[in-house]
Design an enzyme around this catalytic site. Structure first.
Site, PDB file in Angstrom:
ATOM      1  N   VAL A  23      -5.396  -3.188   0.473  1.00 15.65           N
ATOM      2  CA  VAL A  23      -6.386  -2.768   1.350  1.00 15.65           C
ATOM      3  C   VAL A  23      -7.083  -3.950   2.028  1.00 15.65           C
ATOM      4  O   VAL A  23      -7.844  -4.530   1.211  1.00 15.65           O
ATOM      5  CB  VAL A  23      -7.526  -1.695   0.735  1.00 15.65           C
ATOM      6  CG1 VAL A  23      -8.376  -1.178   1.765  1.00 15.65           C
ATOM      7  CG2 VAL A  23      -6.578  -0.564   0.121  1.00 15.65           C
TER       8      VAL A  23
ATOM      9  N   GLU B 278       3.313  -4.166  10.376  1.00 19.92           N
ATOM     10  CA  GLU B 278       4.225  -3.779   9.310  1.00 19.92           C
ATOM     11  C   GLU B 278       5.898  -3.872  10.038  1.00 19.92           C
ATOM     12  O   GLU B 278       6.091  -4.169  11.045  1.00 19.92           O
ATOM     13  CB  GLU B 278       4.191  -2.267   8.827  1.00 19.92           C
ATOM     14  CG  GLU B 278       2.875  -1.852   8.297  1.00 19.92           C
ATOM     15  CD  GLU B 278       2.526  -2.744   7.079  1.00 19.92           C
ATOM     16  OE1 GLU B 278       3.588  -2.565   6.125  1.00 19.92           O
ATOM     17  OE2 GLU B 278       1.680  -3.475   7.145  1.00 19.92           O
TER      18      GLU B 278
ATOM     19  N   LYS C 275      -4.181   3.515   3.075  1.00 18.75           N
ATOM     20  CA  LYS C 275      -5.305   2.530   2.686  1.00 18.75           C
ATOM     21  C   LYS C 275      -6.608   3.383   2.369  1.00 18.75           C
ATOM     22  O   LYS C 275      -7.128   3.279   1.206  1.00 18.75           O
ATOM     23  CB  LYS C 275      -5.905   1.398   3.607  1.00 18.75           C
ATOM     24  CG  LYS C 275      -4.581   0.530   3.755  1.00 18.75           C
ATOM     25  CD  LYS C 275      -4.877  -0.541   4.821  1.00 18.75           C
ATOM     26  CE  LYS C 275      -3.821  -1.554   5.205  1.00 18.75           C
ATOM     27  NZ  LYS C 275      -3.837  -2.313   6.362  1.00 18.75           N
TER      28      LYS C 275
ATOM     29  N   LYS D  99       0.826  -1.097  -0.055  1.00 19.61           N
ATOM     30  CA  LYS D  99      -0.045   0.093   0.209  1.00 19.61           C
ATOM     31  C   LYS D  99       0.752   1.240   0.128  1.00 19.61           C
ATOM     32  O   LYS D  99       0.489   2.234  -0.454  1.00 19.61           O
ATOM     33  CB  LYS D  99      -1.089  -0.014   1.319  1.00 19.61           C
ATOM     34  CG  LYS D  99      -0.275  -0.490   2.442  1.00 19.61           C
ATOM     35  CD  LYS D  99      -0.414  -1.520   3.063  1.00 19.61           C
ATOM     36  CE  LYS D  99       0.375  -1.992   4.001  1.00 19.61           C
ATOM     37  NZ  LYS D  99      -0.029  -3.145   4.825  1.00 19.61           N
TER      38      LYS D  99
ATOM     39  N   ASP E  74      -0.745   3.541   8.061  1.00 20.73           N
ATOM     40  CA  ASP E  74      -1.023   2.572   7.336  1.00 20.73           C
ATOM     41  C   ASP E  74      -2.658   2.530   6.990  1.00 20.73           C
ATOM     42  O   ASP E  74      -2.969   2.557   5.741  1.00 20.73           O
ATOM     43  CB  ASP E  74      -1.011   1.276   8.096  1.00 20.73           C
ATOM     44  CG  ASP E  74      -1.247   0.018   7.216  1.00 20.73           C
ATOM     45  OD1 ASP E  74      -0.393  -0.386   6.296  1.00 20.73           O
ATOM     46  OD2 ASP E  74      -2.316  -0.423   7.495  1.00 20.73           O
TER      47      ASP E  74
ATOM     48  N   GLU F 116      -5.322  -5.607  -5.051  1.00 18.67           N
ATOM     49  CA  GLU F 116      -6.467  -6.102  -4.162  1.00 18.67           C
ATOM     50  C   GLU F 116      -5.924  -6.134  -2.616  1.00 18.67           C
ATOM     51  O   GLU F 116      -6.564  -5.813  -1.667  1.00 18.67           O
ATOM     52  CB  GLU F 116      -7.377  -7.384  -4.877  1.00 18.67           C
ATOM     53  CG  GLU F 116      -8.398  -7.485  -3.734  1.00 18.67           C
ATOM     54  CD  GLU F 116      -9.444  -6.764  -3.844  1.00 18.67           C
ATOM     55  OE1 GLU F 116      -9.961  -6.511  -4.935  1.00 18.67           O
ATOM     56  OE2 GLU F 116      -9.764  -6.304  -2.802  1.00 18.67           O
TER      57      GLU F 116
ATOM     58  N   GLY G 170      -2.401 -10.723   7.825  1.00 14.86           N
ATOM     59  CA  GLY G 170      -2.067 -11.961   8.040  1.00 14.86           C
ATOM     60  C   GLY G 170      -1.812 -12.680   7.090  1.00 14.86           C
ATOM     61  O   GLY G 170      -1.927 -12.301   5.701  1.00 14.86           O
TER      62      GLY G 170
HETATM   63  N1  HSE Z   1      -0.241  -4.055   8.940  1.00 10.78           N
HETATM   64  C1  HSE Z   1      -1.269  -4.216   8.558  1.00 10.78           C
HETATM   65  C2  HSE Z   1      -2.526  -4.109   9.299  1.00 10.78           C
HETATM   66  C3  HSE Z   1      -1.149  -5.414   7.408  1.00 10.78           C
HETATM   67  O1  HSE Z   1      -2.085  -4.538  10.476  1.00 10.78           O
HETATM   68  O2  HSE Z   1      -3.430  -4.154   8.755  1.00 10.78           O
HETATM   69  C4  HSE Z   1      -2.161  -5.654   6.481  1.00 10.78           C
HETATM   70  O3  HSE Z   1      -2.184  -4.220   5.512  1.00 10.78           O
END
Ligand code: HSE
Length: 353
Positions: A127, A185, A200, A100, A196, A124, A298
């Site tokens: 997000v 991450e 998204k 992302k 993050d 895909e 995951g």
């Molecule tokens: N680090 C991100 C989260 C991973 O915890 O949502 C998935 O994009």
């Protein structure tokens, strides 16, 4: 024949390889042709790994091989991943990714490059982890003007907040667990400080409103200030605290974007999304509210989304997405006084029911 090269053999990359082998017959039946992992590119060694024989270190091996038609980029970041993506698109290879950061940083350029070269740049998995949201939004909701997207877009922080609220776990212990499960991450500050979620949300906003939104247009706030006491106070007033991303198109065309901890009425569906799950509420003018729900992070859920894009690559290429970068002034933060606040706090109430 679809020959895949997976760049980056970390959590998501190894999940993609595992899923492509495990459900290989299914991929062949969905695409109408055999699907094979030909290379895994990583600078690290994986002695004894089941797929060790597929490992390569030099990107030229991938780029120069005319049989490779899909490159999976799961390296992450906007450094080497950017260079490899550009070069793969220029070499006429489809690229699919869970990255992302790169999609938000360089999306307009990479989408244009894909179009110039008659291939796809698909994301895909960038997000909502395993939740199919981008393709359903673009096609299944394609008849709608989208006027609002609001949701829980980060699995790590939702897991932390859930463990703090339900199990009295400390912030640090909950983060440690999220890291063990492969949710966080590489630098978990992107999760905890809201970046993050912001990236998204910007990807979804760019897709919905037809113009590119860069994350620097939004001032995200994370969950470092959310304490168990604050959560109890919210509960007493009938709310739950969630890290929320919201993008709303106002009647004058301005898009108001918010990323931060927010109070959600306890009876609202988003309030009851727990652990690593994400929930994304998309409001269309014809359909009304549609809620996407599923595991937001995951290894295998994210691999599922990446592999769905590999299947997409087997279909005839129709119109590809382009992001207009000419105007970024249509985005603004909520004006002061826009929200009511949870009594005795600076936590905005962003949803009503
Ligand atoms: N680090 C991100 C989260 C991973 O915890 O949502 C998935 O994009």
């Amino acid at each position: 024949m679809i020959n895949v090269a997976v760049l980056g053999y970390g959590t998501v990359g190894s999940g993609v390889v595992e899923l492509l082998f495990k459900n290989n017959r299914l991929f062949a039946s969905k695409t109408g042709q055999p699907v094979a992992v030909k290379y895994i590119l990583d600078i690290r060694s994986f002695p004894g790994d089941r797929y060790e024989s597929l490992l390569v270190r030099d990107i030229e091996t991938v780029l120069r091989d005319p049989e490779i038609n899909v490159v999976v980029e799961t390296i992450g970041g906007a450094g080497v991943a950017y260079e490899f993506t550009r070069r793969a698109l220029q070499a006429g290879k489809n690229v699919v990714t869970s990255n992302k950061e790169l999609v938000n940083e360089k999306g307009p350029e990479l989408l244009a490059l894909a179009r110039e070269n008659g291939v796809r740049y698909l994301f895909e998995a960038s997000v909502g982890g395993g939740i199919p949201v981008i393709l359903p939004m673009m096609s299944g909701l394609g008849a709608n003007e989208i006027h609002r997207i609001v949701g829980i877009l980060n699995g790590t922080t939702n897991y932390i907040l859930t463990k703090m609220k339900n199990d009295g776990m400390s912030f640090e212990d909950a983060l440690g667990r999220a890291q063990q499960f492969g949710y966080a991450e590489a630098n978990p500050s992107a999760d905890i400080d809201g970046l993050d979620t912001c990236r998204k949300l910007c990807i979804l906003a760019s897709l919905s409103f037809g113009k590119y939104v860069h994350a620097d247009r939004v001032r995200p706030e994370g969950i470092r200030g959310v304490t168990p006491e604050l959560m109890t106070l919210a509960e007493q007033q009938g709310y739950r605290i969630k890290l929320i991303g919201s993008a709303q198109r106002l009647p004058d065309g301005i898009v108001e974007m918010f990323v931060g901890p927010a109070a959600v009425p306890a009876s609202h569906p988003l309030a009851n999304i727990e652990d690593v799950f994400n929930g994304i509420l998309v409001s269309g003018d014809a359909t009304g509210d549609v809620l996407f729900y599923g595991k937001g992070a995951g290894k295998m859920p994210t691999a599922s989304a990446v592999c769905s894009d590999i299947i997409e690559c087997s279909k005839p290429l129709c119109e590809s997405i382009l992001w207009d970068v000419t105007d970024n002034d249509f985005v603004r933060s909520p004006a002061p006084g826009r929200f009511e606040y949870l009594e005795g706090t600076n936590i905005p109430i962003v949803m009503s029911i």
